[in-house]
Motif scaffolding. Structure first.
Motif, PDB file in Angstrom:
ATOM      1  N   VAL A  92       0.844  -1.204   0.000  1.00 28.95           N
ATOM      2  CA  VAL A  92       0.000   0.000   0.000  1.00 28.95           C
ATOM      3  C   VAL A  92       0.875   1.247   0.000  1.00 28.95           C
ATOM      4  N   GLN A  93       1.913   1.242   0.832  1.00 32.11           N
ATOM      5  CA  GLN A  93       2.797   2.401   0.916  1.00 32.11           C
ATOM      6  C   GLN A  93       3.530   2.649  -0.403  1.00 32.11           C
ATOM      7  N   ASP A  94       3.922   1.559  -1.078  1.00 34.04           N
ATOM      8  CA  ASP A  94       4.581   1.711  -2.382  1.00 34.04           C
ATOM      9  C   ASP A  94       3.611   2.335  -3.398  1.00 34.04           C
ATOM     10  N   ALA A  95       2.345   1.902  -3.379  1.00 32.41           N
ATOM     11  CA  ALA A  95       1.356   2.449  -4.304  1.00 32.41           C
ATOM     12  C   ALA A  95       1.107   3.921  -4.020  1.00 32.41           C
ATOM     13  N   VAL A  96       1.065   4.278  -2.743  1.00 31.00           N
ATOM     14  CA  VAL A  96       0.882   5.683  -2.364  1.00 31.00           C
ATOM     15  C   VAL A  96       2.064   6.516  -2.847  1.00 31.00           C
ATOM     16  N   ALA A  97       3.268   5.995  -2.674  1.00 34.72           N
ATOM     17  CA  ALA A  97       4.464   6.726  -3.104  1.00 34.72           C
ATOM     18  C   ALA A  97       4.452   6.955  -4.609  1.00 34.72           C
ATOM     19  N   ARG A  98       4.062   5.930  -5.371  1.00 32.01           N
ATOM     20  CA  ARG A  98       4.016   6.071  -6.830  1.00 32.01           C
ATOM     21  C   ARG A  98       2.962   7.105  -7.241  1.00 32.01           C
ATOM     22  N   ALA A  99       1.804   7.057  -6.611  1.00 30.19           N
ATOM     23  CA  ALA A  99       0.743   8.011  -6.936  1.00 30.19           C
ATOM     24  C   ALA A  99       1.167   9.432  -6.585  1.00 30.19           C
ATOM     25  N   THR A 100       1.807   9.581  -5.436  1.00 27.49           N
ATOM     26  CA  THR A 100       2.269  10.901  -5.009  1.00 27.49           C
ATOM     27  C   THR A 100       3.294  11.462  -5.991  1.00 27.49           C
ATOM     28  N   ALA A 101       4.212  10.599  -6.435  1.00 23.99           N
ATOM     29  CA  ALA A 101       5.227  11.049  -7.399  1.00 23.99           C
ATOM     30  C   ALA A 101       4.591  11.462  -8.718  1.00 23.99           C
TER      31      ALA A 101
ATOM     32  N   LEU B 198      -3.812  10.989   0.595  1.00 22.13           N
ATOM     33  CA  LEU B 198      -3.904  10.794   2.032  1.00 22.13           C
ATOM     34  C   LEU B 198      -4.684   9.514   2.313  1.00 22.13           C
ATOM     35  N   LEU B 199      -4.081   8.607   3.084  1.00 20.56           N
ATOM     36  CA  LEU B 199      -4.770   7.423   3.582  1.00 20.56           C
ATOM     37  C   LEU B 199      -5.037   7.632   5.071  1.00 20.56           C
ATOM     38  N   ARG B 200      -6.286   7.462   5.475  1.00 20.26           N
ATOM     39  CA  ARG B 200      -6.629   7.711   6.881  1.00 20.26           C
ATOM     40  C   ARG B 200      -7.520   6.598   7.414  1.00 20.26           C
ATOM     41  N   PRO B 201      -7.011   5.776   8.338  1.00 24.42           N
ATOM     42  CA  PRO B 201      -7.858   4.753   8.949  1.00 24.42           C
ATOM     43  C   PRO B 201      -8.981   5.387   9.759  1.00 24.42           C
TER      44      PRO B 201
ATOM     45  N   ILE C 139      -7.102   7.807  -9.632  1.00 29.47           N
ATOM     46  CA  ILE C 139      -6.030   7.429  -8.703  1.00 29.47           C
ATOM     47  C   ILE C 139      -6.614   6.902  -7.397  1.00 29.47           C
ATOM     48  N   ALA C 140      -7.699   7.519  -6.924  1.00 31.95           N
ATOM     49  CA  ALA C 140      -8.334   7.053  -5.684  1.00 31.95           C
ATOM     50  C   ALA C 140      -8.860   5.631  -5.839  1.00 31.95           C
ATOM     51  N   ASP C 141      -9.477   5.355  -6.991  1.00 30.27           N
ATOM     52  CA  ASP C 141      -9.996   3.993  -7.236  1.00 30.27           C
ATOM     53  C   ASP C 141      -8.867   2.970  -7.314  1.00 30.27           C
ATOM     54  N   GLU C 142      -7.761   3.361  -7.963  1.00 37.09           N
ATOM     55  CA  GLU C 142      -6.629   2.444  -8.086  1.00 37.09           C
ATOM     56  C   GLU C 142      -6.036   2.143  -6.710  1.00 37.09           C
ATOM     57  N   LEU C 143      -5.881   3.162  -5.887  1.00 38.02           N
ATOM     58  CA  LEU C 143      -5.330   2.958  -4.551  1.00 38.02           C
ATOM     59  C   LEU C 143      -6.270   2.147  -3.683  1.00 38.02           C
TER      60      LEU C 143
END
Length: 447
Positions: free
Chosen positions: A394-403, A412-415, A437-441
């Motif tokens: 999940v963190q890798d996907a967030v990093a790629r999307a952010t880049a 932003l991911l928020r539990p 991007i939100a759907d992909e994440l």
């Protein structure tokens, strides 16, 4: 499971939230909040403690208020029953009369069958988590239960609404003559005081959602249902529409063309105005992680720093108190002006927003243009644990999307704090890109 949530105790009235629970909670509150230095000194001098109790107009508030008042009075606390008033009015009154604490019966923007109990400490401030925990523990302990003259009295707080209205009017930097305002009071706690105060400030007022019957609160009206307000502003040719929620601690707006102006935009308008007038302490605004990237950009353009907190007006207020800042809030419309209030106040916010229109001679659309809103997409991924947000994939996907977004967006991911769910929020240059991007994440989070 903890009794207290992010904003007091809340649930279905006569479901988990019963009269018995309300009475026991009130008795435990008297035990815990009666232990402070000032409260102990008053009791040592033979004086009873005093509490302000108020509610919104939902029908279950009547029996819950009676139960809370009974629990407090049976614990030796004098109760001032303020009746139906907004949550921020209750907070103001606690400080105004130097009460020892107060209780507000309200479920805010929730539907009518729900209700809630919010407890305020001396000065009208919300309780920290540690004090809520002590109250919950005290519910299974010994009660105070004085007898004879030690029992508390219950009296009507007859001038509660007038005191609050006078306070609101005293804060205004400019009167509202020449402006036509449509008010949507959500059939809630502000149905009396908000129209009265806007009129006293000089505005022409058209009302919707101001006929509470105990069961229609938030029903298709208020800050969570803005379509009707927008239509009424356009129909009447009004300058602005102001929407409260059920307990009036929120304010959202619509401009003369019916376009929504959210909490971020309202904060941007007020922050710029306050800086111009030299009353924005440290030239700083406090917002949450959910505030739009456009707010941060607009504040930077005007030399205003933004302090960021977790979601929840209590966390905003904590940071404001720590830094002695004067303005903060949430995208949802909780706006805190600490010079005048200890909590979000929808009536106060609405008055100051319209006062800025009057002061500058600008339309709300012109004022709101200070901020460009980045398209935002929010996907709630249910049925996953909080730990999933820190999973390496999940963190890798967030990093790629952010880049990929660069400076034109953010992720932003928020539990969730109350259920197994993770919120995926994406801001981008276009709505389509944000949603994609939100759907992909979200798919990665689902695993």
């Amino acid at each position: 499971m903890a009794l207290f949530g992010t904003d007091g105790v809340r649930g279905l009235a006569n479901g988990p939230l019963t009269a018995d629970l309300a009475l026991t909670l009130a008795q435990a509150t008297a035990v815990v909040l009666g232990q402070g230095r000032i409260a102990s000194a008053r009791k040592a001098a033979g004086k009873r403690l005093t509490a302000v109790v108020a509610r919104d107009p939902r029908v279950s508030g009547e029996f819950l208020t009676a139960a809370v008042a009974a629990g407090l009075a049976s614990s030796g606390v004098d109760v001032l029953d303020a009746g139906v008033i907004p949550t921020p009015a209750a907070a103001f009154l606690i400080a105004d009369i130097d009460a020892d604490f107060g209780v507000m019966i309200s479920a805010s923007h929730n539907p009518a069958p729900d209700n809630g109990i919010k407890i305020f400490a001396r000065g009208g401030v919300k309780l920290p988590d540690v004090v809520e925990e002590r109250i919950e523990q005290a519910m299974s302990g010994e009660k105070l239960l004085p007898t004879g003259g030690g029992v508390g009295r219950i009296r009507r707080f007859s001038d509660a609404e007038d005191r609050y209205a006078i306070h609101l009017l005293s804060t205004l930097p400019h009167r509202l003559e020449g402006l036509h305002v449509v008010l949507d009071c959500a059939h809630g706690a502000a149905s009396g005081v908000s129209p009265e105060t806007f009129r006293d400030a000089g505005a022409k007022v058209t009302l919707i959602g101001a006929d509470p019957d105990g069961i229609n609160i938030n029903d298709g009206v208020g800050s969570t249902h803005l379509d009707r307000l927008a239509a009424e502003v356009i129909r009447t040719g009004a300058d602005v529409g102001i929407a409260h929620d059920g307990d009036a601690d929120r304010c959202l707006a619509v401009d003369a063309d019916g376009n929504v102006v959210d909490g971020d935009q309202i904060m941007a308008i007020l922050a710029v105005s306050m800086k111009e007038r030299g009353v924005l302490r440290s030239d700083t605004l406090v917002a949450t992680v959910m505030s739009n990237l456009g707010l941060h950009r607009a504040m930077a353009d005007h030399g205003i720093a933004v302090e960021t907190t977790a979601v929840g007006d209590r966390y905003v207020l904590e940071r404001m108190n720590e830094g002695r800042f004067s303005l903060g809030g949430e995208q949802s419309g909780h706006v805190i002006m600490s010079r005048y209030a200890t909590t979000g106040d929808g009536v106060l916010t609405g008055l100051h927003l319209v006062a800025e229109m009057a002061r500058t001679g600008k339309s709300l659309a012109e004022l709101a243009s200070v901020m460009t809103v980045f398209p935002q997409s929010l996907v709630n991924v249910r049925g996953v644990e909080r730990s999933r947000a820190t999973d390496p994939d999940v963190q890798d996907a967030v990093a790629r999307a952010t880049a990929s977004l660069g400076l034109s967006g953010r992720v932003l991911l928020r539990p969730s704090g109350t259920e197994p769910m993770i919120r995926v929020m994406v801001e981008a240059g276009t709505a389509d890109e944000a949603q994609r991007i939100a759907d992909e994440l979200a798919e990665v989070v689902r695993g």
